[in-house]
Design an enzyme around this catalytic site. Sequence first.
Site, mmCIF file in Angstrom:
data_model
loop_
_atom_site.group_PDB
_atom_site.id
_atom_site.type_symbol
_atom_site.label_atom_id
_atom_site.label_comp_id
_atom_site.label_asym_id
_atom_site.label_seq_id
_atom_site.Cartn_x
_atom_site.Cartn_y
_atom_site.Cartn_z
ATOM 1 N N ASP A 14 0.841 -1.184 0.000
ATOM 2 C CA ASP A 14 0.000 0.000 0.000
ATOM 3 C C ASP A 14 0.879 1.237 0.000
ATOM 4 O O ASP A 14 2.074 1.169 0.317
ATOM 5 C CB ASP A 14 -0.919 0.025 1.222
ATOM 6 N N GLY A 15 0.273 2.334 -0.380
ATOM 7 C CA GLY A 15 0.923 3.633 -0.349
ATOM 8 C C GLY A 15 -0.008 4.635 0.293
ATOM 9 O O GLY A 15 -1.226 4.454 0.287
ATOM 10 N N GLU A 52 2.117 4.059 -4.022
ATOM 11 C CA GLU A 52 1.536 2.751 -4.351
ATOM 12 C C GLU A 52 2.526 1.939 -5.194
ATOM 13 O O GLU A 52 2.751 0.753 -4.934
ATOM 14 C CB GLU A 52 0.214 2.915 -5.102
ATOM 15 N N ASP A 74 -4.423 -2.522 -3.353
ATOM 16 C CA ASP A 74 -5.733 -1.881 -3.454
ATOM 17 C C ASP A 74 -5.707 -0.769 -4.497
ATOM 18 O O ASP A 74 -6.658 -0.009 -4.632
ATOM 19 C CB ASP A 74 -6.211 -1.353 -2.099
ATOM 20 N N HIS A 128 -9.353 -0.557 2.717
ATOM 21 C CA HIS A 128 -10.125 -0.131 3.888
ATOM 22 C C HIS A 128 -11.424 -0.921 4.003
ATOM 23 O O HIS A 128 -12.481 -0.380 4.289
ATOM 24 C CB HIS A 128 -10.404 1.375 3.830
ATOM 25 N N ASP A 138 -1.356 -0.650 4.894
ATOM 26 C CA ASP A 138 -1.831 0.728 4.985
ATOM 27 C C ASP A 138 -1.273 1.403 6.235
ATOM 28 O O ASP A 138 -0.810 2.551 6.185
ATOM 29 C CB ASP A 138 -3.365 0.758 5.004
#
Length: 153
Positions: A14-15, A52, A74, A128, A138
């Site tokens: 994740d970023g 990301e 994501d 999320h 995240d």
Amino acid sequence: MTDTADDIVEISTDGACLGNPGPGGWGAVLRYRGHEKRISGAVPHTTNNQMELTGAIEGLAALTKPARVTIYTDSSYVRNGITTWVAGWQRNGWRTAGKKPVKNVELWQRLVDEESRHRVTWKWVKGHNGDHYNEIADELATSAARELRDGLG
């Protein structure tokens, strides 16, 4: 010999960006045969898409030898880019179908290089939304960005 689920490295990435652009962070959770490794980093001035991409790049770069890998992201931008768009960009000299330079080209080139060392399957997960390892990635990314912003990193 056939590969089993135990032979696959799973990487959730994740970023995050505090402001877009702004201070950003990336995170990755690598899992293999019951072992887990968490990595993260931050950049003072960046975008969410850059972070990301960096999460995926650094997750793959952390592998010390070629492997079968499943990457969970994501980011539709990362998944669609690497699985669909990048081949056309390469054919067009790193230009879009509209003949414009590809944004974040250096990161895309690094991702292509890292991916080429492995057999990678890309999977999109809804962010999320309770995916355990996506939530950890995240938190790694967000914490790295906050620590940098607050002068703790």
